[in-house]
Design an enzyme around this catalytic site. Structure first.
Site, PDB file in Angstrom:
ATOM      1  N   TYR A 172     -37.406 -10.493 -15.855  1.00 48.46           N
ATOM      2  CA  TYR A 172     -36.885  -9.185 -15.447  1.00 48.46           C
ATOM      3  C   TYR A 172     -36.941  -9.125 -13.921  1.00 48.46           C
ATOM      4  O   TYR A 172     -38.036  -9.259 -13.348  1.00 48.46           O
ATOM      5  CB  TYR A 172     -37.732  -8.051 -16.031  1.00 48.46           C
ATOM      6  CG  TYR A 172     -38.188  -8.230 -17.475  1.00 48.46           C
ATOM      7  CD1 TYR A 172     -37.262  -8.354 -18.524  1.00 48.46           C
ATOM      8  CD2 TYR A 172     -39.544  -8.258 -17.791  1.00 48.46           C
ATOM      9  CE1 TYR A 172     -37.695  -8.490 -19.837  1.00 48.46           C
ATOM     10  CE2 TYR A 172     -39.979  -8.396 -19.103  1.00 48.46           C
ATOM     11  CZ  TYR A 172     -39.051  -8.519 -20.119  1.00 48.46           C
ATOM     12  OH  TYR A 172     -39.492  -8.649 -21.423  1.00 48.46           O
ATOM     13  N   TRP A 186     -37.381  -4.119 -16.600  1.00 47.52           N
ATOM     14  CA  TRP A 186     -37.225  -4.493 -18.011  1.00 47.52           C
ATOM     15  C   TRP A 186     -36.349  -3.437 -18.653  1.00 47.52           C
ATOM     16  O   TRP A 186     -36.645  -2.247 -18.606  1.00 47.52           O
ATOM     17  CB  TRP A 186     -38.553  -4.678 -18.725  1.00 47.52           C
ATOM     18  CG  TRP A 186     -39.602  -3.625 -18.555  1.00 47.52           C
ATOM     19  CD1 TRP A 186     -39.448  -2.272 -18.707  1.00 47.52           C
ATOM     20  CD2 TRP A 186     -40.977  -3.831 -18.215  1.00 47.52           C
ATOM     21  NE1 TRP A 186     -40.634  -1.642 -18.490  1.00 47.52           N
ATOM     22  CE2 TRP A 186     -41.598  -2.563 -18.189  1.00 47.52           C
ATOM     23  CE3 TRP A 186     -41.745  -4.970 -17.961  1.00 47.52           C
ATOM     24  CZ2 TRP A 186     -42.941  -2.415 -17.900  1.00 47.52           C
ATOM     25  CZ3 TRP A 186     -43.083  -4.805 -17.678  1.00 47.52           C
ATOM     26  CH2 TRP A 186     -43.659  -3.546 -17.648  1.00 47.52           C
ATOM     27  N   GLU A 233     -43.324 -17.044 -25.914  1.00 52.82           N
ATOM     28  CA  GLU A 233     -42.426 -17.903 -25.132  1.00 52.82           C
ATOM     29  C   GLU A 233     -43.141 -19.189 -24.691  1.00 52.82           C
ATOM     30  O   GLU A 233     -42.506 -20.239 -24.565  1.00 52.82           O
ATOM     31  CB  GLU A 233     -41.923 -17.164 -23.885  1.00 52.82           C
ATOM     32  CG  GLU A 233     -40.759 -16.215 -24.123  1.00 52.82           C
ATOM     33  CD  GLU A 233     -41.158 -14.860 -24.693  1.00 52.82           C
ATOM     34  OE1 GLU A 233     -42.378 -14.598 -24.805  1.00 52.82           O
ATOM     35  OE2 GLU A 233     -40.273 -14.062 -25.033  1.00 52.82           O
ATOM     36  N   ASP A 282     -24.892  -7.812  -9.965  1.00 52.86           N
ATOM     37  CA  ASP A 282     -25.424  -8.320 -11.227  1.00 52.86           C
ATOM     38  C   ASP A 282     -24.575  -9.427 -11.863  1.00 52.86           C
ATOM     39  O   ASP A 282     -23.515  -9.790 -11.355  1.00 52.86           O
ATOM     40  CB  ASP A 282     -25.619  -7.153 -12.205  1.00 52.86           C
ATOM     41  CG  ASP A 282     -26.953  -7.254 -12.920  1.00 52.86           C
ATOM     42  OD1 ASP A 282     -27.276  -8.354 -13.404  1.00 52.86           O
ATOM     43  OD2 ASP A 282     -27.659  -6.243 -12.987  1.00 52.86           O
TER      44      ASP A 282
HETATM   45  C1  FMN Z   1     -31.494 -14.735 -13.993  1.00 50.95           C
HETATM   46  C2  FMN Z   1     -31.778 -13.737 -15.061  1.00 50.95           C
HETATM   47  C3  FMN Z   1     -32.158 -12.441 -14.718  1.00 50.95           C
HETATM   48  C4  FMN Z   1     -32.425 -11.498 -15.705  1.00 50.95           C
HETATM   49  N1  FMN Z   1     -32.792 -10.235 -15.324  1.00 50.95           N
HETATM   50  C5  FMN Z   1     -33.106  -9.318 -16.266  1.00 50.95           C
HETATM   51  C6  FMN Z   1     -33.527  -8.024 -15.883  1.00 50.95           C
HETATM   52  O1  FMN Z   1     -33.602  -7.681 -14.705  1.00 50.95           O
HETATM   53  N2  FMN Z   1     -33.852  -7.147 -16.876  1.00 50.95           N
HETATM   54  C7  FMN Z   1     -33.782  -7.478 -18.200  1.00 50.95           C
HETATM   55  O2  FMN Z   1     -34.110  -6.646 -19.045  1.00 50.95           O
HETATM   56  N3  FMN Z   1     -33.344  -8.701 -18.586  1.00 50.95           N
HETATM   57  C8  FMN Z   1     -33.015  -9.628 -17.644  1.00 50.95           C
HETATM   58  N4  FMN Z   1     -32.608 -10.878 -18.027  1.00 50.95           N
HETATM   59  C9  FMN Z   1     -32.481 -11.191 -19.459  1.00 50.95           C
HETATM   60  C10 FMN Z   1     -33.825 -11.389 -20.129  1.00 50.95           C
HETATM   61  O3  FMN Z   1     -34.585 -12.324 -19.432  1.00 50.95           O
HETATM   62  C11 FMN Z   1     -33.624 -11.828 -21.567  1.00 50.95           C
HETATM   63  O4  FMN Z   1     -32.965 -10.795 -22.256  1.00 50.95           O
HETATM   64  C12 FMN Z   1     -34.917 -12.200 -22.284  1.00 50.95           C
HETATM   65  O5  FMN Z   1     -34.602 -12.681 -23.571  1.00 50.95           O
HETATM   66  C13 FMN Z   1     -35.849 -11.028 -22.428  1.00 50.95           C
HETATM   67  O6  FMN Z   1     -37.015 -11.455 -23.063  1.00 50.95           O
HETATM   68  P1  FMN Z   1     -37.822 -10.521 -24.065  1.00 50.95           P
HETATM   69  O7  FMN Z   1     -37.046 -10.486 -25.347  1.00 50.95           O
HETATM   70  O8  FMN Z   1     -39.128 -11.218 -24.207  1.00 50.95           O
HETATM   71  O9  FMN Z   1     -37.929  -9.187 -23.442  1.00 50.95           O
HETATM   72  C14 FMN Z   1     -32.312 -11.840 -17.056  1.00 50.95           C
HETATM   73  C15 FMN Z   1     -31.925 -13.140 -17.402  1.00 50.95           C
HETATM   74  C16 FMN Z   1     -31.661 -14.073 -16.422  1.00 50.95           C
HETATM   75  C17 FMN Z   1     -31.242 -15.450 -16.817  1.00 50.95           C
HETATM   76 MN    MN Z   2     -40.058 -12.160 -25.860  1.00 57.81          MN
END
Ligand code: FMN
Ligand code: MN
Length: 481
Positions: A172, A186, A233, A282
């Site tokens: 995030y 997040w 993870e 973004d």
């Molecule tokens: C470079 C990059 C930046 C990201 N930035 C965000 C972000 O700012 N906020 C967010 O909610 N997801 C972001 N994501 C997507 C999350 O990392 C992704 O949905 C992840 O599966 C979330 O993990 P979780 O299910 O454990 O919450 C980003 C992904 C990438 C590749």
């Molecule tokens: Mn997760």
């Protein structure tokens, strides 16, 4: 051999001529973005800026920015190898007889190696900064001209589910507000936000959060994977690298972070405290607009003696995250097929920014089957964000977007074949009627059946006979072509 850390990966990229060291002074304010954007669009190497303007810490970017680099990151010849490894585990069943059981032992032993291990110390704590620390000491990028400030874009954000004690690690982005605070972006559907809500329900005042920046590539990559809640993870990272991730306990909380990280920010989020975050250029290719998000307070920074700052930029596609997402598409196909065996293949073209367009081919077996698949995808974890799902028959190669456009557009009677639904949408969607809530569309571009009320004849796709093709192959040269 699994990469130990980021620098080990950088060495591998260099060996494969996939790394360029940049010695000239380049500004983390906008200039690094322009370099990285041009490099990814011409399939260039990963970049290590050794002299970012105003900082001693080098900046690493574009480590995942092509399929070849993704393969180096995951140490495979093709990301399909990872999918195959997953399939092998999924297909594992009770072996027959003693020999069968013995044959399974190596696989079971391999599984044991996935679980993270806690070490008593690690390089990420070579320097422990409890008094004199500042987020401003690191070459954090301002990515695009209208960004609200500098953003940490490749952070591994660790938190714990207060109900189950399970760890989560998500990526995030974090907007730097000042020396000791940053935004915690997040989105509401993500696990960090869920932990926050649960902490709130428990009446807690603070939620411990730790952020690791720069680690071995499998560990970094695991943070973006759309895993089910409470699936660690770090265990998946262990699977990807076939070796356990070593963790160390934080100095100021009982969270653990990858021992071989470059930089670790320890701190907390104050429940109830929100602050405006964004705008930020973004991955949709548009700016995501300002919104309120929690604030992360840093209480301690630990780092290596000579840390490397790992980052990425997102923006008009294709960017580095497209390749990370393409690998997700390949790796998760066997898992999707566990629930939906009728799915033959899926494709998320770059222009669709993952969730805006999903092309799916299915083996159609009953009336309404295409719509069943759409609804299943809308009910499947982060695939709920799929704004437009196009379902085609199994003979259509979804990796070829021109073939999909040609056949799908011929096959649809739009009023009949389009399914609209309402539901959760990606937080980044700027067009939905409300933030996080809007409509989605499925297009049933399969051949229609009488059982679906279609009783007209359905034409075949035009194809020449093999005999004529062979004959013309022979005549081609002598015809002077
Ligand atoms: C470079 C990059 C930046 C990201 N930035 C965000 C972000 O700012 N906020 C967010 O909610 N997801 C972001 N994501 C997507 C999350 O990392 C992704 O949905 C992840 O599966 C979330 O993990 P979780 O299910 O454990 O919450 C980003 C992904 C990438 C590749
Ligand atoms: Mn997760």
């Amino acid at each position: 051999m699994a990469y130990t850390d980021l620098r080990d990966f950088i060495r591998a990229l260099e060996k494969h001529k996939e790394l360029k060291r940049i010695k000239v002074e380049v500004d983390p304010i906008l200039e690094i973005t322009e370099f990285a954007d041009r490099a990814v669009k011409r399939a260039g190497p990963a970049l290590l800026f050794e002299n970012p303007k105003g900082y001693q810490v080098p900046v690493f970017i574009n480590g995942f920015a092509s399929m070849h680099k993704m393969e180096l990151a995951l140490e495979v010849d093709s990301v399909d190898t990872v999918a195959r490894r997953i399939s092998e585990y999924l297909e594992m069943r009770m072996p027959e007889g003693l020999m069968g059981k013995l044959k399974m032992l190596p696989k079971l032993a391999e599984m044991g190696s996935f679980f993270p291990r806690v070490a008593s110390k690690g390089p990420c704590q070579e320097v422990i900064r409890t008094g004199d620390f500042s987020l401003l000491d690191y070459p954090v990028l301002k990515c695009w001209p209208e960004d609200a400030g500098r953003f940490i874009t490749l952070p591994l954000v660790f938190s714990r589910n207060p109900d189950t004690g399970k760890r989560n690690c998500g990526m995030y982005r974090m907007q730097i507000y000042d020396a000791r605070t940053a935004g915690m972006h997040w989105q509401t559907h993500k696990q960090g936000a869920e932990h926050y809500r649960r902490m709130n329900a428990h009446g807690r005042a603070r939620m411990d959060v730790a952020v690791a920046i720069g680690a071995d590539p499998a560990t970094m990559y695991s943070a973006i994977l759309p895993l089910p809640p409470d699936l660690d993870e770090m265990m998946i990272a262990g699977f990807l690298r076939s070796s356990p991730v070593e963790m160390v306990k934080c100095q100021t909380s009982d969270l653990e972070v990858p021992a071989h990280a470059e930089i670790v920010l320890e701190g907390y989020v104050e429940l109830g405290e929100l602050r405006s975050e964004g705008p930020f250029g973004d991955h949709t290719g548009f700016y995501s607009l300002e919104d309120d998000y929690p604030v992360f307070h840093v209480t301690c920074i630990t780092q290596r003696r000579d840390p490397i700052y790992a980052t990425t930029i997102v923006g008009p596609p294709p960017m580095e995250d497209f390749y990370m997402g393409k690998a997700v598409e390949r790796i998760f196909l066997p898992l999707m097929r566990l629930q939906l065996p009728e799915v033959r293949d899926i494709c998320m073209p770059a222009e669709g920014i993952f969730h805006n367009l999903i092309l799916v081919s299915i083996r159609k077996s009953y009336p309404g089957h295409a719509r069943k698949v759409m609804h299943a995808i809308w009910g499947l974890g982060q695939a709920m964000f799929s704004k437009c799902i196009v379902v085609v028959d199994e003979g259509v190669n979804v990796q070829d977007t021109r073939e999909v456009a040609w056949k799908a557009l011929n096959n649809i009677d739009p009023e009949r074949d389009i399914q609209f639904v309402l539901g959760p949408v990606d937080s980044l969607d700027h067009s939905s009627r409300l933030p996080n809530y809007g409509s989605k569309m499925g297009v049933d571009a399969t051949r229609k059946w009488p059982g679906e009320g279609f009783t007209r004849p359905w034409p075949n796709v035009i194809q020449m006979t093999p005999e004529v093709k062979r004959r013309v192959d022979e005549l081609w040269k002598s015809a002077g072509l």
